[in-house]
Design an enzyme around this catalytic site. Structure first.
Site, short mmCIF file in Angstrom:
data_model
loop_
_atom_site.label_atom_id
_atom_site.label_comp_id
_atom_site.label_asym_id
_atom_site.label_seq_id
_atom_site.Cartn_x
_atom_site.Cartn_y
_atom_site.Cartn_z
N GLY A 4 8.73 -2.46 -17.01
CA GLY A 4 8.49 -3.57 -16.26
C GLY A 4 9.77 -4.07 -15.32
O GLY A 4 9.66 -5.20 -14.77
N GLY A 60 9.47 2.57 -14.57
CA GLY A 60 8.67 3.42 -13.37
C GLY A 60 9.12 2.75 -12.17
O GLY A 60 9.89 3.45 -11.35
N CYS A 88 -13.34 -0.41 6.68
CA CYS A 88 -14.29 -1.58 7.17
C CYS A 88 -14.31 -2.36 5.62
O CYS A 88 -15.31 -2.68 4.94
CB CYS A 88 -15.50 -0.74 7.32
SG CYS A 88 -15.96 0.09 8.91
N TYR A 91 3.38 3.07 -7.20
CA TYR A 91 1.85 2.68 -7.31
C TYR A 91 1.35 2.72 -5.72
O TYR A 91 0.78 1.78 -5.23
CB TYR A 91 2.00 1.08 -7.80
CG TYR A 91 2.43 1.15 -9.33
CD1 TYR A 91 1.65 1.90 -10.31
CD2 TYR A 91 3.64 0.53 -9.68
CE1 TYR A 91 2.13 1.65 -11.72
CE2 TYR A 91 4.18 0.61 -10.97
CZ TYR A 91 3.50 1.25 -12.01
OH TYR A 91 4.03 1.05 -13.04
#
Length: 437
Positions: free
Chosen positions: A260, A296, A364, A393
Site C-alpha cells: 500500500g 506494487g 459513450c 492499475y
C-alpha cells in the site's frame, strides 16, 4: 480523491520537475528515460503504454536500501496485481523479488518468468478449490488465509492431496489508512481478513488441523498510503498479536507487512521510505520473525505513462480535449476519481498559455473523463499528450469496452524502446468467439 492530495494543482513545469525520468527537449519534445515519446508514437501509434525499466529498478533499489539503512532484512514480494506484464514480472524476478498474487492466473504468470513457487505469497478472500490445488501442487511458499471457512477448506484440500499448506492468518487490525474508501482494506467493515479478536483461537485451532502449518500473521490496511501513522498503528497491533500467540506456546515465524505504499500523483514526494523503514524497525524490528513486504504501486506507478493523441477540441460552454485514449485503457479516474498529471509532448505547446479544459475519451459514458477544468495549453488535433504515473492499475485493468482494441505496450531500457505487447486489431476482439450454427 484516491491520493488524498490537498495542495494546489501543480502547473506543467512542476509536474515535469517532480519526475526525473522525464525531460523536455526543445527539438525532440518530451522524453522518458531519454527516449523521445514522439518517436515511440510514430513507430507504435497511440494510445500506447510506455514503461521504464530504469525507473522500476531505481525504485526497487531505493526501497531495499531504506531497509538496509535500518539493518532490517525484509523480503520484497512484488504485488502482481499492480502490473502483471511478463516483461515487468521478469524484471522484478531478476532484481530478486518474490511475488504476491491474488489468483491462479497471477501465480502462473509469475511462474512463467521463473519465480519459484516457494517465493510466491497467495493472498485474496476468494481462492477457489482448483486454484488452491494448483498452488499446493507446485509448492506455494505461503497462503494468506482470510477466514475460518477458508482455513477449513484448505485443510480438507491439503489433506486429500497429502501435503502441508504453509499458512499465515491475515488479521484485520481495524485501522483507518486515510485513503480512498474503495482502496481501504484494514477496517472492520471491509471484506478482508480476520478480526483481531478471533486470531488467537483460530491460530491455535490451525495448529491442530490436518494439512495445515500455521507460520505467522499478515495484515494489509489499504493502498496509496502517504503517511507512516496508520502503518505504526497496524504494526503495533501486529506486535501485540505475535507476543500474544507466543505467550500461548504457539510458533510465529512470519510477519507479512502487506503493502500500500503511496506515490505522488501531483508534485508531492509520496511516502517517505526512510520514515517507513524506521517505523517498521521501531514497531516490529525485535520480533525475530521473517518480514515480508508486498509493494506494487510504489514500484511501478511512476515508471509508466499512457501516451495518447488529441482527436479534436470541442468548444461549448467549456473546452473539451478529446483523446484517442479512453476509460477502457485507464479506468482509475472513472473508478476512484483519481488524478493523473497530463503533459503535452510538443515543446512549443508545453510553454503555451494554459486555460481550463476537460480531458475526455471517445467512449459513450460521461465517466470517460481523465481531468476536469485542468489548466492546459491549446492542444490541436494530432497533438500528443502523456498521462503520467499510469504504470500501476493501468493496462492491467483495461478492457475492450466499446469494441476498442487494447493498446500496445512498450518497455524503455538503456535508451531503447522495445515492443512488449502488440496492439490488438479489431479482428482480435472476436477471434475466440463462436457463432452458433
Amino acid at each position: 480523491m484516491a491520493d488524498e492530495y490537498t495542495g494546489p494543482e501543480p502547473d506543467l513545469a512542476a509536474l515535469l520537475a517532480a519526475r526525473p525520468a522525464l525531460s523536455m527537449n526543445a527539438r525532440e519534445g518530451l522524453s522518458f528515460e531519454s527516449v523521445p515519446l514522439n518517436a515511440i508514437a510514430d513507430k507504435y501509434g497511440t494510445p500506447v503504454w510506455v514503461y521504464g525499466a530504469g525507473s522500476i529498478q531505481a525504485r526497487f533499489n531505493a526501497l531495499r536500501a531504506a531497509f538496509g539503512a535500518e539493518n532490517l532484512p525484509v523480503h520484497i514480494h512484488y504485488a502482481v496485481k499492480a502490473n502483471d506484464h511478463l516483461a515487468i514480472l521478469s524484471l522484478f524476478h531478476r532484481l530478486g523479488a518474490g511475488a504476491d498474487v491474488v489468483s491462479i492466473g497471477e501465480f502462473l504468470r509469475a511462474r512463467r518468468v521463473g519465480v519459484r513457487a516457494a517465493e510466491i505469497v497467495y493472498s485474496g478472500v476468494g481462492k477457489a478449490t482448483a486454484e488452491l490445488e494448483a498452488a499446493l501442487a507446485q509448492g506455494i511458499g505461503q497462503i494468506n488465509v482470510e477466514s475460518a471457512e477458508e482455513l477449513d477448506m484448505l485443510s480438507g484440500i491439503a489433506s486429500r492431496m497429502g501435503v502441508v499448506a504453509p499458512v499465515v492468518l491475515r488479521m484485520n487490525p481495524d485501522v483507518d489508512a486515510g485513503t480512498h474508501a474503495k482502496i481501504t482494506t484494514g477496517l472492520a467493515e471491509n471484506k478482508f481478513g480476520i478480526a483481531a479478536a478471533d486470531i488467537p483461537a483460530l491460530y491455535a485451532r490451525a495448529a491442530t488441523l490436518p494439512g495445515i502449518k500455521p507460520r505467522g500473521i499478515a495484515l494489509h490496511i489499504g493502498s496509496q498510503i502517504l503517511s507512516t501513522e496508520p502503518y505504526a498503528k497496524a504494526y503495533a497491533k501486529a506486535t501485540d498479536m505475535v507476543r500474544n500467540l507466543r505467550g500461548q506456546g504457539l510458533s510465529v515465524e512470519v510477519l507479512d507487512l502487506g503493502g500500500g505504499l503511496g506515490i505522488g500523483y501531483h508534485d508531492e514526494p509520496g511516502l517517505n521510505l526512510a520514515a517507513f523503514a524506521a517505523t517498521v524497525r521501531r514497531e516490529v524490528g525485535d520480533l525475530r520473525v521473517k518480514l515480508l513486504l508486498e509493494p506494487g504501486r510504489y514500484l511501478v506507478g511512476p515508471a509508466g505513462l499512457l501516451l495518447a493523441s488529441v482527436i479534436l477540441q470541442k468548444r461549448t460552454e467549456k473546452r473539451f480535449v478529446v483523446l484517442d485514449a479512453a476509460m477502457n485503457e485507464l479506468m482509475r479516474p472513472a473508478l476512484y476519481e483519481a488524478w493523473h498529471g497530463i503533459l503535452p509532448v510538443d515543446p512549443a505547446l508545453f510553454h503555451g498559455a494554459a486555460t481550463p479544459a476537460d480531458v475526455v475519451g471517445p467512449i459513450c459514458e460521461s465517466a470517460d473523463c481523465f481531468a476536469q477544468d485542468r489548466a492546459l495549453p491549446d492542444l490541436p488535433p494530432g497533438t500528443r499528450v502523456a498521462l503520467l504515473d499510469t504504470g500501476a492499475y493501468g493496462a492491467v485493468m483495461s478492457s475492450a469496452y466499446n469494441a476498442r482494441p487494447r493498446a500496445a505496450s512498450v518497455l524503455v531500457s538503456g535508451g531503447q524502446a522495445q515492443l512488449i505487447t502488440p496492439r490488438q486489431t479489431p479482428e482480435d476482439l472476436w477471434a475466440d468467439e463462436i457463432l452458433p450454427g
